[in-house]
Design a protein around this motif. Structure first.
Motif, mmCIF file in Angstrom:
data_model
loop_
_atom_site.group_PDB
_atom_site.id
_atom_site.type_symbol
_atom_site.label_atom_id
_atom_site.label_comp_id
_atom_site.label_asym_id
_atom_site.label_seq_id
_atom_site.Cartn_x
_atom_site.Cartn_y
_atom_site.Cartn_z
ATOM 1 N N TYR A 163 -31.200 34.508 -35.912
ATOM 2 C CA TYR A 163 -32.012 35.167 -35.119
ATOM 3 C C TYR A 163 -31.303 34.669 -33.688
ATOM 4 N N VAL A 164 -31.051 35.647 -32.756
ATOM 5 C CA VAL A 164 -30.184 35.272 -31.515
ATOM 6 C C VAL A 164 -31.026 34.104 -30.627
ATOM 7 N N LYS A 165 -32.387 34.405 -30.394
ATOM 8 C CA LYS A 165 -33.012 33.600 -29.583
ATOM 9 C C LYS A 165 -33.089 32.105 -30.230
ATOM 10 N N GLU A 166 -33.101 31.876 -31.504
ATOM 11 C CA GLU A 166 -33.032 30.636 -32.142
ATOM 12 C C GLU A 166 -31.667 29.833 -31.742
ATOM 13 N N LEU A 167 -30.638 30.976 -31.973
ATOM 14 C CA LEU A 167 -29.397 30.373 -31.736
ATOM 15 C C LEU A 167 -29.255 30.035 -30.056
ATOM 16 N N GLU A 168 -29.876 30.482 -29.345
ATOM 17 C CA GLU A 168 -29.668 30.299 -28.012
ATOM 18 C C GLU A 168 -30.370 28.845 -27.699
ATOM 19 N N LYS A 169 -31.472 28.749 -28.408
ATOM 20 C CA LYS A 169 -32.369 27.369 -28.222
ATOM 21 C C LYS A 169 -31.251 26.343 -28.521
ATOM 22 N N ALA A 170 -30.565 26.561 -29.630
ATOM 23 C CA ALA A 170 -29.807 25.425 -30.362
ATOM 24 C C ALA A 170 -28.780 25.462 -29.802
ATOM 25 N N LEU A 171 -28.424 25.981 -28.478
ATOM 26 C CA LEU A 171 -27.085 25.956 -27.717
ATOM 27 C C LEU A 171 -26.027 26.500 -28.406
ATOM 28 N N TRP A 172 -26.330 27.585 -28.944
ATOM 29 C CA TRP A 172 -25.297 28.316 -29.903
ATOM 30 C C TRP A 172 -24.636 27.473 -30.988
ATOM 31 N N VAL A 173 -25.302 26.807 -31.738
ATOM 32 C CA VAL A 173 -24.796 25.883 -32.744
ATOM 33 C C VAL A 173 -25.435 26.563 -34.145
ATOM 34 N N CYS A 174 -24.847 26.713 -35.044
ATOM 35 C CA CYS A 174 -25.516 27.237 -36.405
ATOM 36 C C CYS A 174 -26.227 26.070 -36.911
ATOM 37 N N HIS A 175 -27.484 26.527 -37.121
ATOM 38 C CA HIS A 175 -28.453 25.425 -37.834
ATOM 39 C C HIS A 175 -28.108 25.139 -39.148
ATOM 40 N N SER A 176 -27.304 26.038 -39.840
ATOM 41 C CA SER A 176 -27.059 25.928 -41.108
ATOM 42 C C SER A 176 -25.725 25.026 -41.572
ATOM 43 N N GLY A 228 -27.992 42.691 -31.216
ATOM 44 C CA GLY A 228 -28.228 41.751 -30.176
ATOM 45 C C GLY A 228 -29.572 40.769 -30.541
ATOM 46 N N LEU A 229 -30.303 41.182 -31.608
ATOM 47 C CA LEU A 229 -31.277 40.276 -32.092
ATOM 48 C C LEU A 229 -30.873 39.278 -33.043
ATOM 49 N N TRP A 230 -29.951 39.818 -33.943
ATOM 50 C CA TRP A 230 -29.447 38.846 -34.980
ATOM 51 C C TRP A 230 -27.888 38.661 -34.819
ATOM 52 N N THR A 231 -27.527 37.560 -35.371
ATOM 53 C CA THR A 231 -26.008 37.499 -35.326
ATOM 54 C C THR A 231 -25.540 36.675 -36.670
ATOM 55 N N LYS A 232 -24.364 36.848 -36.786
ATOM 56 C CA LYS A 232 -23.857 36.214 -38.128
ATOM 57 C C LYS A 232 -22.997 34.929 -37.739
#
Lengths: 332, 282
Positions: free
Chosen positions: B35-48, B22-26
């Protein structure tokens, strides 16, 4: 399946052959032989009635695909005169999986649209097995809009194993072509009579399937997915199609019960292929009846009733107690 | 990715252990660990790689509607089992399990909401509910959403996410395509705008009905869009499918999409389109 007849037809075909042979042999001489023939004929009729009074859903699917079953063009030739075929979608090409053109039924001009299968491999390749591409749906719509402008009723014959799934079909917008037809057919200003004469597979059939009356021949089928497709998804085994046919409830009798179609058109005993002329005559009578009835409505009434007809399809329940309403969208 | 295959059973489970649940995802697309929290902030869009993770219907309500509020209608509509359909599971059991899993009563949520103060009839599909499939309930709720647009003369916005018609309701599912499209004819004639938003995936019966009939059709990047499933096409023509086949970008290229819009720009884009399509002084 064995060449030109289905497995469950075999006992009847065998008896018929025997009767024919005896007739050739007898040539009107022996009374005994004539009586024997009469007995055999009675036996054949009884057997036929017995087999066809308790057809399974899968057997009806097989009849709908019978190698001798009349196809759209057979019906058009048998029930109309002065047919003039018209081609092309004015955009990409002429899709041979669907036939369109004007003809006369009892002197009354109508537009025919019909999905066309072939009788042999060569014809089937030409007609793409009755599987339309986007340009086919657009050709059909172009002709239907033409009929709408010049106030000619539209008669549609459905017989397709599905819309063609291919790269070109996707590139040219198969989904958009079907969707547009569903909307635009709802808007047409003339009576539309749909008749499923063979196979009615999914969106490929529905794409020319919006009308004021939807009829099905006794041994046709109409479903959200083919029995093979359904079996492949459910059991990863398309050979269990017979089982899927039962689950899908896809016969004319099922669809009457589910309030999706208006009427079942009877076929001659043994199926439409046992007597093409009689099948076409029955279909013609039913179409004429509908054209007459529908011509009484004003354009606005016709369209309103058509839209309402489809708007009311579906079965659901109302339930309040199982899931107490939570406010949606507020994360707590 | 090659090293990954060669060391089968090696680093993979270990790596899994290092990721607390739950903390990290691929990222499903590029494999990046996020980092899931980052992903959530990015509206579930991969930053990479800009892959848009699938999100729930309630996330779209949050994302698109003012204050994340939808006045929901027709929540009480639930499926019945008109065909008495049974495969590996009975259909009513499948429905019950989906309801328990998602907290939804069926694959679409509909109602009235606002986008930048503009009132709209809104419907959003949820893939978590039997693959977002359309049976009688989905069809009815979409139909009523169209009717609300007609009655109140407010634009319609539908966010689609669906594998197509729901097989378990047989022909009745197919007829939902006809039902929704027939009502859209009325909306079309009334000149009330309809914006169709496609997300990953939108295919088959839904794509071949209302999802394709927007006055404007937009999609999130790299969504799977099409009529037939890629596997069916491959089996039929027995040749390899071209790269990027049936993606949002493919649809755009072939002229069946107005625009590919990133998730973070969806609301802004819809809002602008609503302005452009609403007559002045109405």
């Amino acid at each position: 399946m064995n060449g030109q007849y289905l497995d469950f037809e075999k006992p009847i075909i065998d008896l018929e052959k025997k009767i024919r042979d005896m007739k050739d042999f007898a040539s009107g001489e022996s009374i005994e032989l004539i009586r024997e023939i009469q007995l055999l004929e009675k036996r054949r009729d009884r057997l036929q009635e017995e087999i066809y009074s308790r057809l399974t859903r899968w057997q009806r699917v097989q009849l709908a695909r019978h190698p001798l079953r009349p196809h759209s063009m057979d019906y058009i030739s048998l029930l109309s005169t002065d047919f003039v075929e018209l081609h092309g979608d004015r955009n990409f090409r002429d899709d041979k999986a669907v036939i369109g053109g004007f003809g006369k039924i009892d002197g009354k001009p109508v537009l025919f649209i019909g999905q066309q299968k072939g009788r042999d491999t060569k014809q089937n390749l030409y007609h793409n097995f009755g599987m339309m591409h986007p340009e086919g749906y657009r050709k059909a719509l172009r002709l239907m809009q033409l009929a709408s402008r010049f106030k000619r009723p539209i008669v549609i014959l459905i017989d397709t194993p599905g819309a063609f799934p291919g790269i070109g079909a996707e590139e040219r917008g198969q989904a958009e072509a079907i969707a547009r037809n569903l909307r635009e057919m709802s808007r047409l200003k003339v009576p539309i009579i749909i008749s499923v004469v063979g196979e009615g597979a999914s969106g490929g059939a529905l794409g020319i399937g919006i009308g004021d009356r939807v009829l099905m021949l006794e041994n046709s089928w109409y479903s959200v997915i083919s029995p093979e497709g359904c079996a492949a998804i459910l059991w990863r085994d398309s050979s269990r199609a017979s089982q899927a046919a039962e689950a899908l409830r896809l016969t004319a009798f099922d669809l009457i019960e589910l309030k999706v179609i208006d009427r079942i058109i009877p076929e001659p005993l043994g199926g439409a292929h046992r007597n093409n002329k009689e099948s076409a005559d029955i279909l013609k009578r039913e179409i004429l009846k509908d054209i007459e009835e529908l011509s009484l409505f004003s354009v606005e009434e016709l369209r309103r009733k058509r839209i309402e007809k489809f708007r009311n399809m579906g079965v659901f329940l109302k339930e309040n107690h199982l899931f107490p309403d939570k406010e949606i969208g507020t994360d707590t | 990715m090659e090293w990954f295959k060669k060391t089968k059973g090696g680093p993979l489970p270990q790596q899994k252990k290092e990721i607390p649940n739950g903390l990290w995802t691929k990222c499903e697309s590029c494999g990046e660990i996020i980092y899931v929290k980052e992903l959530e902030k990015a509206l579930w869009v991969c930053h990479s790689c800009n892959f848009h993770f699938r999100i729930k219907s309630k996330d779209y309500i949050e994302l698109l509607l003012d204050e994340g509020v939808l006045e929901e209608f027709d929540r009480e509509l639930v499926s019945t089992d008109p065909l008495k359909f049974k495969d590996s599971k009975k259909y009513p059991d499948r429905i019950r399990d989906s309801r328990n899993k998602t907290g939804l009563n069926d694959a679409v949520t509909a109602g009235i909401g606002k986008i930048d103060g503009k009132e709209i009839s809104f419907a959003v599909m949820d893939f978590g509910f039997i693959g977002g499939s359309m049976g009688s309930v989905v069809g009815e709720k979409i139909a009523r959403a169209i009717e609300r647009s007609l009655e109140r003369k407010i634009p319609l916005v539908i966010v689609s996410c669906s594998g197509g018609a729901r097989m378990q309701e047989g022909i009745l599912s197919l007829m939902q395509m006809a039902k929704t499209s027939a009502l859209l004819a009325l909306l079309y004639e009334a000149n009330i705008p309809f914006i169709s938003v496609l997300t990953n995936p939108t295919t088959a019966g839904v794509m071949a009905s209302y999802a394709s009939l927007g006055d404007v059709v937009i999609a999130e990047p790299k969504a799977l869009l099409g009529f037939a499933g890629p596997r069916v096409i491959q089996q039929t023509i027995s040749q390899e499918l071209p790269p990027g086949f049936q993606s949002s970008e493919f649809f755009l290229e072939h002229g069946f999409l107005d625009k590919v819009v990133e998730r973070k720009n969806l609301k802004k884009t819809i809002s602008l389109l609503l302005d452009y399509l609403t007559p002045q002084g109405s």
